[in-house]
Design an enzyme around this catalytic site. Structure first.
Site, PDB file in Angstrom:
ATOM      1  N   ASP A   1      34.285 -31.104 -23.809  1.00 30.59           N
ATOM      2  CA  ASP A   1      33.551 -31.982 -22.903  1.00 30.59           C
ATOM      3  C   ASP A   1      34.377 -33.263 -22.817  1.00 30.59           C
ATOM      4  O   ASP A   1      35.218 -33.529 -23.682  1.00 30.59           O
ATOM      5  CB  ASP A   1      32.154 -32.247 -23.473  1.00 30.59           C
TER       6      ASP A   1
ATOM      7  N   ASP B   1      33.244 -36.973 -21.501  1.00 30.00           N
ATOM      8  CA  ASP B   1      32.572 -38.214 -21.886  1.00 30.00           C
ATOM      9  C   ASP B   1      31.813 -38.029 -23.191  1.00 30.00           C
ATOM     10  O   ASP B   1      30.947 -37.161 -23.308  1.00 30.00           O
ATOM     11  CB  ASP B   1      31.621 -38.672 -20.775  1.00 30.00           C
TER      12      ASP B   1
END
Length: 185
Positions: free
Chosen positions: A11, A13
């Site tokens: 992922d 952020d």
């Protein structure tokens, strides 16, 4: 030939860079964690293929445009390459939570896109690293092994304790990479 066991799906952020409840809306707001870029490069050096799968609903919400997102991803790629690493692909979902798309995590659409992009028949045994339950749920849908990092929203996700039974938990991406490289020598 790439094997799924050597694939790490990150992922963005909260895992690679600082997250914000107000969204990361500009290149200036995109600030990587101090150890994350070197950690990605270390994975590359150890023979892992690194990709990114990131929800970017700020586009649908009008907070920033795709050109701004591409500038952030360009910076990420350049920083990793400067350290001698490589990001093989970045998949992103530009849709909002009510758009009924198939790519927004926790749905596995982006992960299917990655599978096709890399020419894999399955993602079984690959790793997904996230800071939220939806990251891990997307990975679970395609038989990825789950890793939760405590950066970003990770501490709050861990405190809820829901859906983490099979997840490995690390303080940050660098600690996961240390473990991953040590256990795969």
């Amino acid at each position: 030939m790439l094997s799924a066991e050597k694939l790490i799906i990150l992922d963005r952020d909260g895992v690679i860079n600082h997250d914000s409840d107000a969204y990361i809306k500009s290149l200036d707001e995109w600030v990587p964690y101090p150890s994350s870029i070197a950690a990605i490069a270390r994975l590359s050096h150890a023979g892992f293929t690194v990709v990114v799968a990131t929800n970017q609903s700020g586009i649908a919400r009008g907070y920033y445009d795709e050109a701004t997102l591409q500038s952030m991803h360009g910076r990420l790629i350049a920083l990793v390459e400067k350290e001698g690493g490589r990001i093989a692909h970045i998949a992103y979902c530009p849709h909002g939570p009510d758009d009924e798309c198939q790519c927004r995590k926790p749905l596995p659409g982006m992960l299917h896109q990655i599978k096709r992009q890399l020419g894999l028949t399955s993602l079984k045994g690959s790793w997904i690293v996230g800071d939220s339950l939806r990251d891990l749920q997307a990975g679970e849908a395609v038989d990825c092994r789950a890793v939760l990092v405590r950066t970003g929203k990770g501490i709050k996700t861990e405190a809820k304790g829901i859906g983490l039974e099979k997840a490995h938990v690390f303080d940050d991406l660098a600690h996961f990479v240390d473990w991953m490289i040590t256990t795969n020598q």
